[in-house]
Enzyme design. Structure first.
Site, PDB file in Angstrom:
ATOM      1  N   CYS A  81      41.358  38.429  30.839  1.00  0.00           N
ATOM      2  CA  CYS A  81      40.093  37.694  30.839  1.00  0.00           C
ATOM      3  C   CYS A  81      38.900  38.364  31.506  1.00  0.00           C
ATOM      4  O   CYS A  81      37.872  38.580  30.867  1.00  0.00           O
ATOM      5  CB  CYS A  81      40.309  36.302  31.403  1.00  0.00           C
ATOM      6  N   HIS A 139      34.244  34.174  36.572  1.00  0.00           N
ATOM      7  CA  HIS A 139      35.289  35.203  36.738  1.00  0.00           C
ATOM      8  C   HIS A 139      34.756  36.633  36.732  1.00  0.00           C
ATOM      9  O   HIS A 139      35.393  37.558  36.213  1.00  0.00           O
ATOM     10  CB  HIS A 139      36.370  35.047  35.655  1.00  0.00           C
TER      11      HIS A 139
END
Length: 472
Positions: A81, A139
């Site tokens: 990710c 993130h």
């Protein structure tokens, strides 16, 4: 042409444009499109009905595909990710940035992340007059050094890290773990299933918009990332002992998670229509990497953390009613870092020349102004010492010390190793990967990686071949 005729023609241009009698090049300058970029987390290539899923209902995303263009050969920049998110927001190979080497960024470190000084999709769109918002997963590094508000977003609601429980909104388990839910840079508490919370906040944002002021709304869900919790599984949330949830989940639960994602997106798309913004809003839906434990990737093999097609091939849908013809299916090879130059071009901008994009502007293909063309894309992944390059239909892959050459158009399951049949192509692609790798930051011992072993999944048990036989 006489002056009188020229004046008369100029007077009739607006009416002709409204009547569709003029090509767009001669009509008045079009209004800048709004952009709704929807990113799923760990969604498999075939997890939507329009991509072949038959057990999970995704009517809103299927309808979105019918109203626009669906890619069949779209890729994520990484098999994990945060690395893909670096490429998505910068339009460049993530390996050019130290934070992009992480597979993925983990823990609340404020030393590794996206430098605020680096141009990004939201910061470049702001220069074009756009309002910008991120709702959902960031993130790309933690406070106080990194964050969405430091990298071009006007507002942010969501989580800074990689995963949170859908009900407690914590990145771990236990009373000592703090929630990872923020309004801007301020911690907040809210009750509700996270997928629904993100969709509701996105609806609020859309309803606050008005025609004439373009916006970028990045809607980055955590679904269907673990832990394996559907909307009615709050009791499961109270029972799990580890956020990775290795001892939980099943196909039915995963299906409910994907269906909740689809329903949430449906509410946001409905809000666009209610506001009269759907016609001139570019809606993009894709995933940050391939599917994981319960995903459908057929006919591809591999999954998240692997450079097999199942780990990097993702669904990708684009709708722009004002410009993109409905009902299209494209075989154009595309990748996450293409979206920055493509969307900037649609907005009338361009990448920062000091940080040239490694992606390509796909707007001509989206608008039907250019034919599908071959691409060369490259990947690397620290776990299992993986390397991959796709050039045209050919793909070179190294994984676990073994090397392969595939024609991924004819052999979608990557079963027929053509190294011996096409040694010249194999050597060329391998050399091309080596040359490209010298331009990227090196993978050092301190770079974190995550792989899937036989201790986690039985189908990743691992075997050794000795003398042509399987040695167990």
């Amino acid at each position: 042409m006489t002056d009188t005729r020229r004046r008369n023609l100029l007077k009739t241009l607006p009416a002709l444009a409204l009547a569709g009698a003029l090509p767009r090049a001669l009509a008045a300058k079009p209004q800048q499109p709004n952009i709704l970029f929807i990113l799923a987390d760990d969604l498999g290539h075939a997890d939507l009905g329009v991509y072949g899923q038959t057990e999970i209902r995704t009517p809103h995303l299927d309808r979105l595909a019918a109203q626009g263009l669906r890619f069949t050969q779209a890729y994520a920049n990484s098999a994990v990710c945060s690395a893909t998110r670096f490429a998505l927001i910068t339009g460049r190979y993530q390996y050019r940035l130290r934070g992009g080497l992480e597979e993925p960024i983990a823990g609340a470190s404020d030393t590794i992340g996206l430098p605020p000084s680096h141009p990004t999709l939201p910061s470049l769109l702001k220069k074009q007059g756009y309002g910008t918002a991120l709702i959902g997963k960031w993130h790309l590094g933690y406070l106080p050094t990194f964050g969405p508000l430091k990298s071009g977003y006007d507002s942010f609601f969501g989580n800074y890290g990689g995963a949170i429980d859908y009900f407690t909104h914590k990145p771990g388990v236990g009373p000592q773990v703090k929630e990872d839910l923020y309004e801007g840079e301020v911690p907040v508490q809210q009750i509700g299933y996270y997928t629904d919370l993100l969709g509701a906040r996105a609806v609020e944002y859309v309803r606050a918009q008005q025609a004439g002021k373009p916006f970028l709304l990045s809607l980055h869900y955590t679904a269907p990332h673990w832990p394996w919790e559907g909307p009615g599984d709050e009791a499961v949330s109270r029972e799990i002992s580890n956020i990775f949830h290795y001892d939980g989940g099943d196909l039915a639960t995963y299906g409910r998670m994907v269906e909740a994602l689809d329903a949430s997106i449906g509410r946001v798309l409905h809000a666009l229509e209610q506001q009269g913004l759907a016609e001139n809003t570019i809606v993009i839906f894709t995933s940050d990497n391939g599917g994981e434990r319960f995903s459908k990737t057929w006919p591809l093999t591999g999954q998240k953390t692997e450079l097999l097609e199942g780990g990097i091939r993702v669904p990708a849908i684009v709708r722009w009613p004002a410009q993109i013809k409905a009902g299209q299916v494209s075989e154009q090879v595309a990748i996450s870092m293409d979206w920055l130059p493509t969307l900037l071009a649609a907005a009338g901008g361009a990448p920062d020349p000091a940080y040239p994009s490694d992606g390509e502007n796909l707007l001509p293909q989206l608008l039907g102004q250019a034919a599908v063309r071959p691409r060369t894309l490259l990947w690397r992944y620290k776990a299992n010492a993986q390397r991959a390059i796709r050039s045209g239909d050919w793909k070179y892959l190294r994984i676990g010390g073994n090397e392969f050459l595939f024609d991924v158009v004819k052999d979608q399951r990557e079963r027929a190793n053509l190294v011996q049949r096409h040694p010249t192509i194999f050597k060329q692609l391998k050399a091309q990967w080596e040359q490209w790798n010298t331009q990227m930051l090196p993978i050092t011992a301190d770079v974190r990686t995550h792989g899937v072993s036989g201790q986690i999944q039985a189908d990743r048990y691992g075997i050794k071949a000795v003398g042509g036989k399987i040695d167990d």
